[in-house]
Design a protein around this motif. Sequence first.
Motif, PDB file in Angstrom:
ATOM      1  N   MET A  94      -4.907  14.375  -6.763  1.00 19.37           N
ATOM      2  CA  MET A  94      -3.796  13.428  -6.701  1.00 19.37           C
ATOM      3  C   MET A  94      -3.705  12.858  -5.281  1.00 19.37           C
ATOM      4  O   MET A  94      -3.708  13.606  -4.310  1.00 19.37           O
ATOM      5  CB  MET A  94      -2.493  14.133  -7.051  1.00 19.37           C
ATOM      6  N   ILE A  95      -3.686  11.545  -5.172  1.00 22.38           N
ATOM      7  CA  ILE A  95      -3.531  10.906  -3.864  1.00 22.38           C
ATOM      8  C   ILE A  95      -2.379   9.914  -3.978  1.00 22.38           C
ATOM      9  O   ILE A  95      -2.392   9.041  -4.835  1.00 22.38           O
ATOM     10  CB  ILE A  95      -4.814  10.140  -3.449  1.00 22.38           C
ATOM     11  N   GLY A  96      -1.395  10.099  -3.122  1.00 23.46           N
ATOM     12  CA  GLY A  96      -0.290   9.135  -3.076  1.00 23.46           C
ATOM     13  C   GLY A  96      -0.474   8.246  -1.866  1.00 23.46           C
ATOM     14  O   GLY A  96      -0.814   8.736  -0.783  1.00 23.46           O
ATOM     15  N   ILE A  97      -0.295   6.962  -2.042  1.00 26.15           N
ATOM     16  CA  ILE A  97      -0.451   6.044  -0.915  1.00 26.15           C
ATOM     17  C   ILE A  97       0.925   5.480  -0.575  1.00 26.15           C
ATOM     18  O   ILE A  97       1.581   4.905  -1.434  1.00 26.15           O
ATOM     19  CB  ILE A  97      -1.453   4.922  -1.256  1.00 26.15           C
ATOM     20  N   THR A 178       7.611   4.693   1.664  1.00 23.19           N
ATOM     21  CA  THR A 178       7.737   3.989   0.390  1.00 23.19           C
ATOM     22  C   THR A 178       6.438   4.136  -0.380  1.00 23.19           C
ATOM     23  O   THR A 178       5.374   3.778   0.127  1.00 23.19           O
ATOM     24  CB  THR A 178       8.000   2.502   0.626  1.00 23.19           C
ATOM     25  N   LEU A 179       6.555   4.637  -1.574  1.00 26.71           N
ATOM     26  CA  LEU A 179       5.352   4.838  -2.383  1.00 26.71           C
ATOM     27  C   LEU A 179       4.819   3.492  -2.861  1.00 26.71           C
ATOM     28  O   LEU A 179       5.560   2.676  -3.405  1.00 26.71           O
ATOM     29  CB  LEU A 179       5.686   5.735  -3.573  1.00 26.71           C
ATOM     30  N   LEU A 180       3.544   3.252  -2.631  1.00 25.87           N
ATOM     31  CA  LEU A 180       2.937   1.986  -3.076  1.00 25.87           C
ATOM     32  C   LEU A 180       2.196   2.188  -4.387  1.00 25.87           C
ATOM     33  O   LEU A 180       2.414   1.464  -5.361  1.00 25.87           O
ATOM     34  CB  LEU A 180       1.972   1.477  -2.016  1.00 25.87           C
ATOM     35  N   CYS A 181       1.318   3.146  -4.401  1.00 24.86           N
ATOM     36  CA  CYS A 181       0.577   3.434  -5.627  1.00 24.86           C
ATOM     37  C   CYS A 181      -0.032   4.822  -5.470  1.00 24.86           C
ATOM     38  O   CYS A 181       0.228   5.511  -4.482  1.00 24.86           O
ATOM     39  CB  CYS A 181      -0.483   2.392  -5.886  1.00 24.86           C
ATOM     40  N   GLY A 182      -0.810   5.216  -6.399  1.00 23.44           N
ATOM     41  CA  GLY A 182      -1.396   6.539  -6.301  1.00 23.44           C
ATOM     42  C   GLY A 182      -2.647   6.651  -7.143  1.00 23.44           C
ATOM     43  O   GLY A 182      -2.913   5.807  -8.009  1.00 23.44           O
ATOM     44  N   ILE A 183      -3.424   7.676  -6.858  1.00 23.09           N
ATOM     45  CA  ILE A 183      -4.613   7.942  -7.667  1.00 23.09           C
ATOM     46  C   ILE A 183      -4.434   9.326  -8.257  1.00 23.09           C
ATOM     47  O   ILE A 183      -4.280  10.307  -7.526  1.00 23.09           O
ATOM     48  CB  ILE A 183      -5.892   7.897  -6.812  1.00 23.09           C
ATOM     49  N   VAL A 184      -4.394   9.395  -9.573  1.00 27.28           N
ATOM     50  CA  VAL A 184      -4.274  10.683 -10.226  1.00 27.28           C
ATOM     51  C   VAL A 184      -5.463  10.837 -11.149  1.00 27.28           C
ATOM     52  O   VAL A 184      -5.679  10.013 -12.042  1.00 27.28           O
ATOM     53  CB  VAL A 184      -2.950  10.795 -11.016  1.00 27.28           C
ATOM     54  N   GLU A 185      -6.225  11.855 -10.902  1.00 24.34           N
ATOM     55  CA  GLU A 185      -7.423  12.135 -11.690  1.00 24.34           C
ATOM     56  C   GLU A 185      -8.317  10.902 -11.800  1.00 24.34           C
ATOM     57  O   GLU A 185      -8.611  10.419 -12.892  1.00 24.34           O
ATOM     58  CB  GLU A 185      -7.042  12.651 -13.067  1.00 24.34           C
ATOM     59  N   ARG A 187      -7.805   7.829 -11.321  1.00 21.64           N
ATOM     60  CA  ARG A 187      -7.252   6.632 -11.955  1.00 21.64           C
ATOM     61  C   ARG A 187      -6.168   6.054 -11.048  1.00 21.64           C
ATOM     62  O   ARG A 187      -5.269   6.780 -10.629  1.00 21.64           O
ATOM     63  CB  ARG A 187      -6.654   7.019 -13.301  1.00 21.64           C
ATOM     64  N   LEU A 188      -6.316   4.777 -10.741  1.00 26.51           N
ATOM     65  CA  LEU A 188      -5.343   4.133  -9.865  1.00 26.51           C
ATOM     66  C   LEU A 188      -4.088   3.805 -10.665  1.00 26.51           C
ATOM     67  O   LEU A 188      -4.156   3.090 -11.661  1.00 26.51           O
ATOM     68  CB  LEU A 188      -5.941   2.865  -9.270  1.00 26.51           C
TER      69      LEU A 188
END
Lengths: 263, 150
Positions: A94-97, A178-185, A187-188
């Motif tokens: 999981m990556i939160g941007i 502020t959360l912009l987007c994320g990658i989970v497994e 998947r953007l």
Amino acid sequence: MANLIRKSFLSPQLPNLAFKRFRGKINIQRPRVHHFERALVVELTKPIYPKKERLKPCPVDESFFTKKNKSEEIHPYVRIIAKEVKNWFDHSKMIGIVHINPMSSKEFFKARVAFHKSGMQVKKYGSAILKTAIADTKYDVIKELNNNKFFSTGFIFCTEHNKVNQMLNILKKTPQMTLLCGIVEDRLLSRNELIDYANMPDIQIVRSQFANVLNLAGSTIVQNLESHQLNLVNILDAHVRVNQKSDETKEELTATTNEAEKS
Amino acid sequence: MSVPYSGVFTRSGGVMSAVAKQLKMLNFKAVKRVTVKFDPFHEQAHITRDFLHAISTTKVSQTNPSCVIKTDIVCNREKPLVTFFLTPAVQELSKLKTIKIEVDNLSLLELLQVTNQQVTARAPKEEPVSTLKTKSEKKSSGGGAAGKRR
């Protein structure tokens, strides 16, 4: 006697002299003009030096303002860090941007601690490092988000995919991020999709529900196929039962009639 | 015949110094709430983010501590939009409720300039605060007849 004579006659007579300049002090600051011939000689013997070239004003170097064709070579240190960054990207599920607004380092440290407690790491990278790390990989799109002058982009890495909810909770407490987007497994996901993902129930529960649905489909088919036969069987059963009942009543009737006859 | 001199004597400090100048002028006294709406993958998103970063610094937020800055992140390729909700007093004066600035086709400097023109200009002017006077000053100016002197 001799001593007296020596003292009075033979002692050297030193003149009492005090030297004095003829015409007072020299004026150093404004020296007297030389007499003509001396001035002539001095003027003639003055050395002539070649003229010093004056420094010209700095020319406007156009190349300073336009982007130079910098050497494409990547610094080896950048390459080492880029490798680490790639490693972070590859090994986290999981990556939160996040967009990071100006905050004091104390606040940032607090946020980092909060993330660390739930097994997440907050990182910031320069654009050069990020570019070398993720260019031409599946994460290439993220480069755009780090294209910054003022603002900074933070990356929240986590090795578990089911901590989205925790991440959102911590981000709620730190309004500067502020959360912009994320990658989970791999998947953007956009921000809203991430929130939806966080609201989803546990995967085990969902799996059991899914298995239930699959079972349901099978059982309905069986039910549908068997329904006619079952119906027939039921009707036959009912018919048999009715027949049996009528037979029994007949038998009872005959029995009673026989008894009556005997009596 | 001579050509009259035109131009500046010093070279300009560049875009960054112009941005810094505009930032110093920012004043959110007329604003109740700022909403910054953008799609992170839009072409102009980085300018919007620059702006968001600039307006959330303490220096700017100190001009009006009650002003709330909200970010709205969408994912539909929308044009970035900055909305300023004015305070009731300013609303009455200017007969405007909100000021919306579309960031599309604007650079950061232009965006800040527009903000200063539209928002900072509407900030209510401060009344001069009466300065406190020390006792000796009062005495010297007001004749100082109150005290008994021997």
